[in-house]
Design a protein around this motif. Sequence first.
Motif, PDB file in Angstrom:
ATOM      1  N   ASP A 185     -23.052  71.193  72.753  1.00  0.00           N
ATOM      2  CA  ASP A 185     -21.920  71.858  72.788  1.00  0.00           C
ATOM      3  C   ASP A 185     -20.849  71.418  73.629  1.00  0.00           C
ATOM      4  O   ASP A 185     -19.965  72.080  74.241  1.00  0.00           O
ATOM      5  CB  ASP A 185     -22.391  73.197  72.849  1.00  0.00           C
ATOM      6  CG  ASP A 185     -23.280  73.384  74.319  1.00  0.00           C
ATOM      7  OD1 ASP A 185     -23.547  72.238  74.798  1.00  0.00           O
ATOM      8  OD2 ASP A 185     -23.605  74.435  74.693  1.00  0.00           O
ATOM      9  N   GLY A 186     -20.890  70.090  74.107  1.00  0.00           N
ATOM     10  CA  GLY A 186     -19.851  69.695  75.110  1.00  0.00           C
ATOM     11  C   GLY A 186     -19.152  68.712  74.521  1.00  0.00           C
ATOM     12  O   GLY A 186     -19.396  67.920  73.369  1.00  0.00           O
ATOM     13  N   GLY A 187     -18.007  68.355  75.252  1.00  0.00           N
ATOM     14  CA  GLY A 187     -17.183  67.033  74.984  1.00  0.00           C
ATOM     15  C   GLY A 187     -16.456  67.251  73.770  1.00  0.00           C
ATOM     16  O   GLY A 187     -16.046  68.617  73.216  1.00  0.00           O
ATOM     17  N   SER A 188     -16.100  66.202  72.925  1.00  0.00           N
ATOM     18  CA  SER A 188     -15.348  66.213  71.846  1.00  0.00           C
ATOM     19  C   SER A 188     -16.121  67.091  70.948  1.00  0.00           C
ATOM     20  O   SER A 188     -15.627  67.953  69.973  1.00  0.00           O
ATOM     21  CB  SER A 188     -15.299  65.120  71.223  1.00  0.00           C
ATOM     22  OG  SER A 188     -14.653  65.056  70.014  1.00  0.00           O
ATOM     23  N   SER A 189     -17.595  66.804  70.475  1.00  0.00           N
ATOM     24  CA  SER A 189     -18.406  67.841  69.750  1.00  0.00           C
ATOM     25  C   SER A 189     -18.316  69.290  69.913  1.00  0.00           C
ATOM     26  O   SER A 189     -18.146  70.130  69.085  1.00  0.00           O
ATOM     27  CB  SER A 189     -19.808  67.254  69.635  1.00  0.00           C
ATOM     28  OG  SER A 189     -19.896  66.165  69.019  1.00  0.00           O
ATOM     29  N   GLY A 190     -18.112  69.587  71.160  1.00  0.00           N
ATOM     30  CA  GLY A 190     -18.422  71.156  71.554  1.00  0.00           C
ATOM     31  C   GLY A 190     -16.881  71.681  71.221  1.00  0.00           C
ATOM     32  O   GLY A 190     -16.810  72.815  70.565  1.00  0.00           O
ATOM     33  N   THR A 191     -15.915  70.892  71.566  1.00  0.00           N
ATOM     34  CA  THR A 191     -14.520  71.436  71.138  1.00  0.00           C
ATOM     35  C   THR A 191     -14.449  71.702  69.430  1.00  0.00           C
ATOM     36  O   THR A 191     -13.861  72.850  69.158  1.00  0.00           O
ATOM     37  CB  THR A 191     -13.509  70.500  71.570  1.00  0.00           C
ATOM     38  OG1 THR A 191     -13.486  70.337  72.879  1.00  0.00           O
ATOM     39  CG2 THR A 191     -12.091  70.838  71.309  1.00  0.00           C
ATOM     40  N   LEU A 192     -14.802  70.659  68.728  1.00  0.00           N
ATOM     41  CA  LEU A 192     -14.477  70.639  67.183  1.00  0.00           C
ATOM     42  C   LEU A 192     -15.549  71.754  67.025  1.00  0.00           C
ATOM     43  O   LEU A 192     -15.208  72.582  66.004  1.00  0.00           O
ATOM     44  CB  LEU A 192     -15.017  69.476  66.563  1.00  0.00           C
ATOM     45  CG  LEU A 192     -14.053  68.387  66.960  1.00  0.00           C
ATOM     46  CD1 LEU A 192     -14.518  66.946  66.483  1.00  0.00           C
ATOM     47  CD2 LEU A 192     -12.574  68.372  66.193  1.00  0.00           C
ATOM     48  N   ARG A 193     -16.716  71.993  67.481  1.00  0.00           N
ATOM     49  CA  ARG A 193     -17.574  73.153  67.008  1.00  0.00           C
ATOM     50  C   ARG A 193     -17.153  74.539  67.317  1.00  0.00           C
ATOM     51  O   ARG A 193     -16.947  75.290  66.242  1.00  0.00           O
ATOM     52  CB  ARG A 193     -18.884  72.812  67.714  1.00  0.00           C
ATOM     53  CG  ARG A 193     -20.007  74.074  67.553  1.00  0.00           C
ATOM     54  CD  ARG A 193     -21.177  73.875  68.358  1.00  0.00           C
ATOM     55  NE  ARG A 193     -22.104  74.992  68.390  1.00  0.00           N
ATOM     56  CZ  ARG A 193     -23.131  74.835  68.757  1.00  0.00           C
ATOM     57  NH1 ARG A 193     -23.752  73.838  69.179  1.00  0.00           N
ATOM     58  NH2 ARG A 193     -23.965  76.081  68.535  1.00  0.00           N
ATOM     59  N   GLN A 194     -16.445  74.543  68.475  1.00  0.00           N
ATOM     60  CA  GLN A 194     -15.721  75.788  68.902  1.00  0.00           C
ATOM     61  C   GLN A 194     -14.517  76.193  67.957  1.00  0.00           C
ATOM     62  O   GLN A 194     -14.458  77.268  67.466  1.00  0.00           O
ATOM     63  CB  GLN A 194     -15.370  76.060  70.284  1.00  0.00           C
ATOM     64  CG  GLN A 194     -14.735  77.186  70.834  1.00  0.00           C
ATOM     65  CD  GLN A 194     -14.622  77.111  72.347  1.00  0.00           C
ATOM     66  OE1 GLN A 194     -14.890  76.070  72.857  1.00  0.00           O
ATOM     67  NE2 GLN A 194     -14.343  78.194  72.916  1.00  0.00           N
ATOM     68  N   GLU A 195     -13.698  75.141  67.687  1.00  0.00           N
ATOM     69  CA  GLU A 195     -12.467  75.401  66.981  1.00  0.00           C
ATOM     70  C   GLU A 195     -12.290  75.514  65.741  1.00  0.00           C
ATOM     71  O   GLU A 195     -11.541  76.119  65.158  1.00  0.00           O
ATOM     72  CB  GLU A 195     -11.351  74.291  67.461  1.00  0.00           C
ATOM     73  CG  GLU A 195     -11.006  74.389  69.001  1.00  0.00           C
ATOM     74  CD  GLU A 195     -10.057  73.591  69.478  1.00  0.00           C
ATOM     75  OE1 GLU A 195      -9.411  72.814  68.679  1.00  0.00           O
ATOM     76  OE2 GLU A 195      -9.742  73.384  70.687  1.00  0.00           O
TER      77      GLU A 195
END
Length: 345
Positions: free
Chosen positions: A58-68
């Motif tokens: 849930d961090g970094g690029s992966s976390g952002t894409l997961r959230q958005e």
Amino acid sequence: MDIPTGFLPMLAPRLSPPTSAARWRVTALGGGHGLSASLQALRSLDAELTAVVTVADDGGSSGTLRQEFGVLPPGDLRMALAALCDDTEWGRTWADVMQHRFTTLPDSPGTMDQHALGNLLIVALWEMMGDPVDGLRWAGSLLGARGTVLPMSLAPLTIHGNVLTQLDGGGLSTRRIVGQSALAIAAQAGTVSDVTLEPEDAAGTPQALAALEAADWNILGPGSWYTSVLPHLLLPDVRRALEDSPARTLVTMNLQTHTTETNGMDAAAHLDLLGRYAPGLVIDAVLADPSSVEDESRFRAAAERLGARVFFDRVSVRSGEPVHDQLRLAAAYRDVFETFETTGS
């Protein structure tokens, strides 16, 4: 989604089935750099490979894409795909492309800063295909990946864990931490315990469960013990598939035991942790670099409690850094597989 006709000439060689059966069917479980190391080694063997990848980042690029976008975190899946690229100009180029991260200008909004191109490509394929497994298959075909990459679950997962820390006055404090990135940070100052996944009853990906059932060998580790290795044992479907599979199970130990997540844990404690969270899982073999084991007798006793034979082999790079050497690790895996073929036990 139908396959675009114009893509067929380019992808046909990569979509074609292998001409002969592989010697071993191997399913490797994990995430991040640890899984990448094992896949790079395994791809040089005569093996049909499947990577089953944790989806709790849930961090970094992966976390952002997961959230958005409400998608699975693509980062660990991207790393697995890149690790399976051939050591050819095509493979090396596409592995670098997948791992490339954008760096935005200092005075820009920075919305794209440090996004990995491979993450964006995977999310685009997921949106186009409407199926995470199908999207990853297409990504693997584009890269010429020597194996299949699957998420452990089709539901994004969240890790929870307790972190015990010592207060300035000498007392102890326990905090419940939510999220993989937060847990990794909090673990630097304390001891992790009572790790769980949310949702705790998430279904395992059917193709991943089938791969565990059909394998000759299922491999756990190396990797971050609490956030890359343990999650596979926390998901009931995957744990049961490992326990019920006729395949042999091999655990690959880390080259460093005292990491930010496992501060104060020796190699034997790493094995005991697996037994605590999956008491029904029989481990057939444990592979360790001698330099990573502080107390050999204690380590062998921990392996024996899991039903495992211990294999010591130098699998680190010659410089002594805690990095797995691809060829040494491949040779060690081959020796373990062949030993069991020869002895039958």
